[in-house]
Design a protein around this motif. Sequence first.
Motif, short mmCIF file in Angstrom:
data_model
loop_
_atom_site.label_atom_id
_atom_site.label_comp_id
_atom_site.label_asym_id
_atom_site.label_seq_id
_atom_site.Cartn_x
_atom_site.Cartn_y
_atom_site.Cartn_z
N THR A 175 0.82 -1.22 0.00
CA THR A 175 0.00 0.00 0.00
C THR A 175 0.85 1.27 0.00
OG1 THR A 175 -0.11 -0.12 2.41
CG2 THR A 175 -1.95 -1.08 1.19
N GLN A 176 2.15 1.13 0.27
CA GLN A 176 3.01 2.31 0.37
C GLN A 176 4.29 2.11 -0.44
OE1 GLN A 176 2.45 5.36 2.19
NE2 GLN A 176 4.21 5.97 0.97
N LEU A 177 4.54 3.02 -1.37
CA LEU A 177 5.78 3.02 -2.13
C LEU A 177 6.63 4.21 -1.72
CD1 LEU A 177 4.47 2.31 -5.78
CD2 LEU A 177 5.23 0.64 -4.08
N TYR A 178 7.88 3.98 -1.45
CA TYR A 178 8.83 5.07 -1.21
C TYR A 178 9.76 5.13 -2.41
CZ TYR A 178 7.43 5.43 3.70
OH TYR A 178 6.72 5.63 4.85
N GLU A 179 9.79 6.30 -3.08
CA GLU A 179 10.67 6.49 -4.23
C GLU A 179 12.00 7.04 -3.73
OE1 GLU A 179 10.77 8.81 -8.57
OE2 GLU A 179 9.03 9.01 -7.25
N ILE A 180 13.04 6.22 -3.84
CA ILE A 180 14.33 6.52 -3.22
C ILE A 180 15.29 7.10 -4.26
CG2 ILE A 180 16.27 5.53 -1.92
CD1 ILE A 180 13.58 5.27 -0.45
N GLY A 181 15.55 8.42 -4.15
CA GLY A 181 16.48 9.03 -5.09
C GLY A 181 15.95 10.31 -5.69
N SER A 182 16.46 10.67 -6.85
CA SER A 182 16.19 11.96 -7.45
C SER A 182 14.77 12.05 -8.05
CB SER A 182 17.22 12.23 -8.55
OG SER A 182 17.03 13.49 -9.13
N GLY A 183 14.12 13.18 -7.82
CA GLY A 183 12.82 13.45 -8.44
C GLY A 183 11.66 12.71 -7.81
N LYS A 184 10.51 12.79 -8.49
CA LYS A 184 9.31 12.10 -7.98
C LYS A 184 8.45 11.57 -9.12
CE LYS A 184 7.42 16.71 -7.06
NZ LYS A 184 6.92 17.63 -6.05
N VAL A 185 9.09 11.17 -10.21
CA VAL A 185 8.38 10.64 -11.38
C VAL A 185 7.56 9.40 -11.03
CG1 VAL A 185 8.67 9.58 -13.66
CG2 VAL A 185 9.99 11.62 -13.07
N LEU A 186 8.20 8.46 -10.33
CA LEU A 186 7.52 7.19 -10.02
C LEU A 186 6.36 7.39 -9.04
CD1 LEU A 186 10.58 4.76 -9.73
CD2 LEU A 186 9.25 5.39 -11.76
N THR A 187 6.51 8.37 -8.15
CA THR A 187 5.45 8.69 -7.20
C THR A 187 4.21 9.17 -7.95
OG1 THR A 187 7.10 9.22 -5.53
CG2 THR A 187 4.90 10.09 -5.16
N GLY A 188 4.44 10.02 -8.96
CA GLY A 188 3.33 10.50 -9.80
C GLY A 188 2.69 9.39 -10.60
N LEU A 189 3.51 8.49 -11.15
CA LEU A 189 2.97 7.38 -11.94
C LEU A 189 2.11 6.45 -11.07
CD1 LEU A 189 6.00 6.36 -14.20
CD2 LEU A 189 4.00 7.69 -14.86
N ALA A 190 2.59 6.16 -9.86
CA ALA A 190 1.86 5.25 -8.97
C ALA A 190 0.44 5.76 -8.72
CB ALA A 190 2.60 5.09 -7.64
N LYS A 191 0.34 7.07 -8.52
CA LYS A 191 -0.95 7.70 -8.25
C LYS A 191 -1.92 7.47 -9.41
CE LYS A 191 -0.13 11.46 -6.00
NZ LYS A 191 0.26 12.86 -5.73
N ARG A 192 -1.38 7.53 -10.64
CA ARG A 192 -2.23 7.37 -11.82
C ARG A 192 -2.59 5.91 -12.09
NH1 ARG A 192 1.14 11.30 -14.56
NH2 ARG A 192 1.83 9.77 -16.08
N ILE A 193 -1.72 5.00 -11.65
CA ILE A 193 -1.93 3.58 -11.96
C ILE A 193 -2.93 2.93 -11.01
CG2 ILE A 193 -0.80 1.30 -12.07
CD1 ILE A 193 1.78 2.90 -12.92
N ASP A 194 -2.77 3.17 -9.72
CA ASP A 194 -3.66 2.52 -8.73
C ASP A 194 -3.80 3.40 -7.50
OD1 ASP A 194 -4.69 0.77 -6.60
OD2 ASP A 194 -4.43 -0.82 -8.09
N LYS A 195 -5.01 3.86 -7.27
CA LYS A 195 -5.26 4.80 -6.16
C LYS A 195 -5.08 4.15 -4.78
CE LYS A 195 -6.84 8.55 -8.47
NZ LYS A 195 -6.15 8.37 -9.72
N THR A 196 -5.05 2.82 -4.73
CA THR A 196 -4.89 2.16 -3.42
C THR A 196 -3.43 2.17 -2.96
OG1 THR A 196 -4.53 -0.07 -4.31
CG2 THR A 196 -6.82 0.60 -3.96
N VAL A 197 -2.54 2.53 -3.87
CA VAL A 197 -1.10 2.58 -3.54
C VAL A 197 -0.70 4.04 -3.39
CG1 VAL A 197 1.22 2.01 -4.34
CG2 VAL A 197 -0.67 0.48 -4.88
N SER A 198 -0.12 4.41 -2.25
CA SER A 198 0.32 5.80 -2.12
C SER A 198 1.84 5.85 -2.22
CB SER A 198 -0.18 6.42 -0.82
OG SER A 198 0.42 5.80 0.28
#
Length: 314
Positions: A272-295
């Motif tokens: 249910t929780q993804l931590y994007e480790i490193g530069s930027g926040k591209v993957l955090t934005g993608l996760a939001k669009r792919i599945d709302k149950t994953v933050s």
Amino acid sequence: MKIAFTFPGQGSQSVGMGKDLAENFAEARAVFEEVDEALGQKLSDIMWNGPEESLTLTANAQPALMAVSVAVMRVLEAKGLNLADKVSFVAGHSLGEYSALCAAGTFSLGDTARLLRIRGNAMQAAVPVGQGAMAAIIGLEHGDVEAICKEAAAGGICQIANDNGGGQLVISGSKAPVEQAAALASEKGAKRAIMLPVSAPFHSALMAPAADAMREALAKVTKHNPVVPVVANVRAAPVTDAEEIARLLVEQVTGQVRWRETVEWFAANDVTQLYEIGSGKVLTGLAKRIDKTVSGTAVNTAADIDAAIATLLG
């Protein structure tokens, strides 16, 4: 509730990345020094001071992004995080898979930097500049884009390189077929079809020479099974065997980055929780669009690290 750590890919680089980590944490400084030494180059100077065109070069961007991700990991670990205790899976987008594997102990930091330098150089050298191309297709489903690629591939290589989710796919291959596919996509109702300013057709069959180079490089390097499973790009499923991981990394050079399916796999397996480790926040934005149950939460500054530690160890 399970947690996964994700690691960004090319495109997340920016001049200055990692500098505040180096200034604030000895552990981060040690990572950048070790990467500089492994490459025999002051990569950290390019990362922090530019110029941007030097940082953007594939052979620099790949180890640089990995260095920032591993620097964040080392600081988290110094503050008490044990990856195997707190995190169920790791995954990385394209080159980020190497960052994930370094974090999970499959490769040493020095070997990871050298592997990514080889990968970057080999990908750049695989196709003469101007012969390959990539395009982003926005607003069509995977099956539609696959059909378009198949039609365009009558004139040469054209295939899906990245399925990023949220209706964003990237295609790759020979210049004329990719341009044709982009035009076809627009005709078939894509919101946008944009030719990308890239130096090579990544994740396409044209990268076969680079895949051969990586097979050779990976065969020579010391590998350990990761301390947590890695959800591999080309499989969108967890892998724990070091030799199998190496085979999949070779496949990844010419294969599709199945990021949408990776996030969907996480959602289906109680992450249910993804931590994007490193530069930027591209993957955090993608996760939001792919599945709302994953933050998703991006972790790349001292403040982000403190917040993550408070949540993870609180």
